[in-house]
Design a protein around this motif. Structure first.
Motif, PDB file in Angstrom:
ATOM      1  N   PHE A 149       0.829  -1.206   0.000  1.00 55.64           N
ATOM      2  CA  PHE A 149       0.000   0.000   0.000  1.00 55.64           C
ATOM      3  C   PHE A 149       0.862   1.255   0.000  1.00 55.64           C
ATOM      4  CE2 PHE A 149      -2.385  -3.257   2.320  1.00 55.64           C
ATOM      5  CZ  PHE A 149      -3.601  -3.256   1.635  1.00 55.64           C
ATOM      6  N   GLU A 150       0.328   2.288  -0.589  1.00 51.64           N
ATOM      7  CA  GLU A 150       0.900   3.621  -0.442  1.00 51.64           C
ATOM      8  C   GLU A 150      -0.229   4.548   0.000  1.00 51.64           C
ATOM      9  OE1 GLU A 150       3.658   6.104   0.234  1.00 51.64           O
ATOM     10  OE2 GLU A 150       4.256   4.225  -0.752  1.00 51.64           O
ATOM     11  N   VAL A 151       0.040   5.326   1.037  1.00 49.97           N
ATOM     12  CA  VAL A 151      -0.960   6.240   1.589  1.00 49.97           C
ATOM     13  C   VAL A 151      -0.477   7.674   1.422  1.00 49.97           C
ATOM     14  CG1 VAL A 151      -2.127   7.000   3.699  1.00 49.97           C
ATOM     15  CG2 VAL A 151      -1.799   4.552   3.264  1.00 49.97           C
ATOM     16  N   TYR A 152      -1.372   8.525   0.961  1.00 51.41           N
ATOM     17  CA  TYR A 152      -1.056   9.951   0.853  1.00 51.41           C
ATOM     18  C   TYR A 152      -2.157  10.747   1.551  1.00 51.41           C
ATOM     19  CZ  TYR A 152      -0.291  14.596  -1.123  1.00 51.41           C
ATOM     20  OH  TYR A 152      -0.080  15.942  -1.279  1.00 51.41           O
ATOM     21  N   LEU A 153      -1.787  11.492   2.592  1.00 50.55           N
ATOM     22  CA  LEU A 153      -2.722  12.343   3.319  1.00 50.55           C
ATOM     23  C   LEU A 153      -2.321  13.795   3.092  1.00 50.55           C
ATOM     24  CD1 LEU A 153      -2.975  10.404   6.716  1.00 50.55           C
ATOM     25  CD2 LEU A 153      -4.529  10.294   4.750  1.00 50.55           C
ATOM     26  N   HIS A 154      -3.276  14.593   2.691  1.00 51.41           N
ATOM     27  CA  HIS A 154      -2.986  15.982   2.330  1.00 51.41           C
ATOM     28  C   HIS A 154      -3.742  16.950   3.237  1.00 51.41           C
ATOM     29  CE1 HIS A 154      -2.024  19.438  -0.156  1.00 51.41           C
ATOM     30  NE2 HIS A 154      -3.301  19.750  -0.221  1.00 51.41           N
ATOM     31  N   ARG A 155      -3.029  17.947   3.747  1.00 55.55           N
ATOM     32  CA  ARG A 155      -3.643  19.010   4.542  1.00 55.55           C
ATOM     33  C   ARG A 155      -3.949  20.191   3.616  1.00 55.55           C
ATOM     34  NH1 ARG A 155      -2.508  18.493  10.230  1.00 55.55           N
ATOM     35  NH2 ARG A 155      -1.153  16.697  10.616  1.00 55.55           N
ATOM     36  N   THR A 156      -5.217  20.540   3.520  1.00 49.69           N
ATOM     37  CA  THR A 156      -5.593  21.701   2.722  1.00 49.69           C
ATOM     38  C   THR A 156      -5.331  22.991   3.479  1.00 49.69           C
ATOM     39  OG1 THR A 156      -7.876  21.526   3.520  1.00 49.69           O
ATOM     40  CG2 THR A 156      -7.350  20.424   1.439  1.00 49.69           C
TER      41      THR A 156
END
Length: 275
Positions: A149-156
């Protein structure tokens, strides 16, 4: 005069994510006893949960965890950014996520019914909403099986928790490219992996639309089939990940990037708060 200070008021408000006026009233009613004030806020909040049912929840966070070869992604929503960035709301998300993973829940319905200590996730959320004083809802839950898995979490917003989350399941060893694909998904927002995954009724509806547009433009009848297929190809490039132009190099598509990297994407999830 109640036996509490401005510091006590501020600390309790920040701990619970409650409003200033409600917190002050609770502390006054409790004679400065923080535990009693917390219970007062919870009880008053419980009565207000039903009244908040129709309120909009446009803020919140996304969170993810992996357990036994499955990665879970959820969206927990609230009304204001003040609550979204509150530690109590973050802990609620962590507790819900742990319960979801322990139960192997892959939908909102199964997640809400999952055990969370001596109560269910639905009860846990309801109790916390009563204390916080806002509508809180578990809006989306997804579960993805895979080899890697690859996880990407982005803060707007740097002051808020992640509000956009992507999980990519894949086979292969190029984690860097897999992460780049996760970032691409966050930007390009595909809805399916391949064109074959687009529901037949959606394809037919799109075909009807582009046919009507092409005819209204006065295109020759003999040329319509080729024009329609070309426009359908453009549609697939919008919704199917493997068909999309790669965000970092629009001269190639995602399928080519994956082929060159020796990767195969087997699935993905993308949640954005409020979207």
């Amino acid at each position: 005069m109640a036996n509490f200070s401005i510091a006590d008021l501020k600390a309790l408000r920040e701990a619970l994510g409650t409003g200033m006026v409600d917190t002050k009233k609770a502390l006054e009613e409790a004679g400065g006893d923080v535990e009693k004030a917390t219970e007062i806020l919870r009880l008053k909040g419980a009565k207000g949960n039903a009244k908040r049912a129709d309120r909009s929840t446009s803020e919140g966070l996304v969170a993810t965890t992996e357990k036994d070869g499955v990665t879970y992604l959820l969206e927990l929503a609230c009304e204001t950014d003040f609550v979204a960035k509150n530690e109590r709301f973050g802990k609620l998300a962590d507790d819900v996520l742990a319960a979801v993973a322990a139960a192997g829940a892959d939908s909102v319905e199964s997640a809400l019914a999952a055990p969370a200590g001596d109560k269910t996730v639905a009860d846990l959320i309801s109790d916390e909403a009563a204390i916080i004083g806002e509508k809180v809802e578990l809006r989306r839950v997804g579960a993805l099986k895979g080899d890697a898995f690859e996880v990407y979490l982005h803060r707007t917003n740097k002051d808020l928790p992640p509000q956009l989350g992507v999980v990519v399941a894949y086979t292969g060893s190029d984690a860097e490219t897999a992460r780049s694909i996760a970032q691409h998904i966050s930007f390009a927002n595909p809805s399916v992996l391949t064109r074959e995954d687009v529901p037949a009724d959606a394809v037919e509806k799109e075909r009807e639309i582009v046919t009507e547009i092409s005819r209204s433009e006065g295109k020759p009848e003999a040329a319509l089939p080729k024009i329609i297929e070309g426009r359908l190809t453009s549609y697939f490039k919008q919704v199917a990940l493997l068909e999309q132009d790669y965000a970092k190099d629009n001269k190639i598509n995602v399928a080519k990037v994956l082929e060159d990297a020796g990767l195969t994407v087997t699935g993905f999830l993308r949640f954005k708060v409020g979207a």
